[in-house]
Scaffold this motif. Structure first.
Motif, PDB file in Angstrom:
ATOM      1  N   VAL A  89       0.864  -1.183   0.000  1.00 12.65           N
ATOM      2  CA  VAL A  89       0.000   0.000   0.000  1.00 12.65           C
ATOM      3  C   VAL A  89       0.897   1.228   0.000  1.00 12.65           C
ATOM      4  N   ARG A 112      -0.674  -7.869  -4.841  1.00  8.77           N
ATOM      5  CA  ARG A 112      -1.645  -6.789  -4.948  1.00  8.77           C
ATOM      6  C   ARG A 112      -0.985  -5.461  -4.578  1.00  8.77           C
ATOM      7  N   ILE A 114      -1.719  -1.410  -4.060  1.00  8.70           N
ATOM      8  CA  ILE A 114      -2.788  -0.456  -3.766  1.00  8.70           C
ATOM      9  C   ILE A 114      -2.174   0.923  -3.551  1.00  8.70           C
ATOM     10  N   HIS A 138      -5.510  -1.192  -7.347  1.00  8.35           N
ATOM     11  CA  HIS A 138      -6.653  -0.601  -6.645  1.00  8.35           C
ATOM     12  C   HIS A 138      -6.247   0.755  -6.075  1.00  8.35           C
ATOM     13  N   CYS A 157     -11.385   1.295  -7.904  1.00  3.12           N
ATOM     14  CA  CYS A 157     -11.203   2.498  -7.082  1.00  3.12           C
ATOM     15  C   CYS A 157     -12.417   2.708  -6.202  1.00  3.12           C
ATOM     16  N   VAL A 370      -9.414  -1.593   1.430  1.00  2.00           N
ATOM     17  CA  VAL A 370      -8.207  -2.428   1.290  1.00  2.00           C
ATOM     18  C   VAL A 370      -8.551  -3.896   1.495  1.00  2.00           C
ATOM     19  N   ALA A 373     -10.384  -5.279  -1.422  1.00  2.00           N
ATOM     20  CA  ALA A 373      -9.522  -5.440  -2.582  1.00  2.00           C
ATOM     21  C   ALA A 373      -8.633  -6.678  -2.457  1.00  2.00           C
TER      22      ALA A 373
END
Length: 379
Positions: A89, A112, A114, A138, A157, A370, A373
């Motif tokens: 993230v 992933r 983000i 994302h 989003c 989060v 996602a």
């Protein structure tokens, strides 16, 4: 579950800390690693290195530190790859964060990724969304009109709310700190030396013109330590001695009690909206920079209150129009209980509503986004 978070500046540290608090509440046992400041560290993050290493803005500031920043970039990416985290993230600071994401994507294509804070592609450089979609899955957006721009580029989003709706307002006791006779004008020349140098003389000249119109408001000038000396030097030429404020409680009181504000362009317009303070926005810059900005801009207003409400009720005086003779009459009109003031009050209330005021805290909404996602159905 383990998350690797990266924030590069104080605003990102605040967002990251609220996100971590929300994740801890919704998913007890979640683990964190990465790069962050004191607020994220207070939520349990052990920072890979001091976040201040990344808090550099402007070409002149970045160039001397380029090699060091490059080392930090690769150090961060390597730490993400080796961490075994379920997701990365990144929080704002796109110049650094998205470069980290690109390196991580190349090494761990199924991880992933983000990003928290959508780039303002609605304002300028729309191609950034497509480039971002090459590495980001994302996005967490602060503004309600941003998700369609991100999804059009191929990312998912969610609008999670703006942090301004969760910031504390002045208490009754704090408001008493600004008690006094007559109207209160809030002068907000910005927090960077260039902004202050250009806008302070305009504010001073505006006060001269207000005085000639028979208006002599008290003036409060919140500032930050980095430009306080410059501010104190400049106000010596003003017709009214402002109260220069650095204390957070007194700043909250000034925002809450002000009748009107003359402010530099920026997110301060949302702080004013949260306090229901009518405003005039002013900003000056190098003529070439202004010309280039105007050529690149995709919008006809820079004020978030105008953008969020799809109105143009907040007047702007930018570039060559950043002149006291134009600003003073508009400011004087706003100091009266007339149509302009009523329209701004309504737009500010709508702005806060649309940014999530009264609902779930943005940090908690961001945490839900989060977690959603990371569900298998979203992979």
């Amino acid at each position: 579950m383990k998350l690797f978070l990266v924030a590069g500046e104080p605003s990102g540290d605040r967002l990251g800390a609220a996100l971590m608090a929300g994740l801890t509440q919704l998913a007890p046992g979640v683990g964190f690693c990465g790069v962050g400041g004191p607020l994220m560290q207070a939520q349990g993050l052990h920072s890979l290195f001091p976040m201040e290493d990344l808090s550099v803005m402007g070409i002149a500031e970045v160039l001397p530190k380029y090699l060091h920043l490059r080392r930090r970039l690769h150090q961060t990416a390597e730490a993400v790859i080796a961490s075994g985290a379920d997701a990365l993230v990144t929080i704002d600071s796109p110049d650094f964060c998205l470069r980290v994401a690109r390196l991580v994507r190349a090494a761990r294509p199924k991880m992933r990724l983000i990003h928290y804070v959508a780039p303002s592609v609605w304002a300028w450089r729309p191609g950034r969304a497509a480039r971002m979609a090459e590495v980001i899955d994302h996005v967490l957006a602060l503004l309600p009109f941003e998700p369609p721009y991100m999804t059009a580029a191929g990312m998912t989003c969610d609008f999670v709310g703006h942090p301004v709706v969760a910031e504390p307002l002045a208490s009754a006791g704090e408001r008493a700190l600004m008690a006094g006779e007559g109207p209160l004008l809030l002068a907000l020349p910005g927090s960077r030396r260039g902004e202050v140098s250009r806008l302070m003389p305009v504010i001073g000249d505006t006060l001269v013109r207000l005085r000639a119109m028979g208006l002599t408001p008290r003036v409060a000038l919140p500032t930050v330590h980095g430009v306080e000396a410059l501010v104190r030097e400049t106000v010596q030429n003003w017709p009214t001695s402002p109260e220069i404020i650095t204390d957070p409680a007194r700043k909250r009181a000034a925002f809450a009690c002000a009748d009107v504000a003359l402010a530099a362009s920026g997110t301060v317009s949302l702080e004013l909206a949260a306090n229901g303070c009518p405003m005039v926005i002013a900003y000056d810059m190098n003529p070439l920079s202004f010309w280039l900005m105007r050529r690149a801009a995709r919008i006809d207003t820079v004020t978030l209150v105008n953008l969020v409400t799809e109105t143009r009720v907040v007047p702007e005086f930018l570039g060559p129009r950043c002149r006291a003779d134009l600003i003073a009459p508009v400011l004087a009109d706003l100091m009266q209980d007339g149509p302009a003031r009523v329209a701004q009050k309504a737009a500010m209330a709508l702005t806060m509503q649309r940014l999530g005021a009264g609902g779930e805290a943005p940090g908690l909404r961001a945490a839900r986004s989060v977690l959603a996602a990371l569900q298998p159905s979203s992979l």
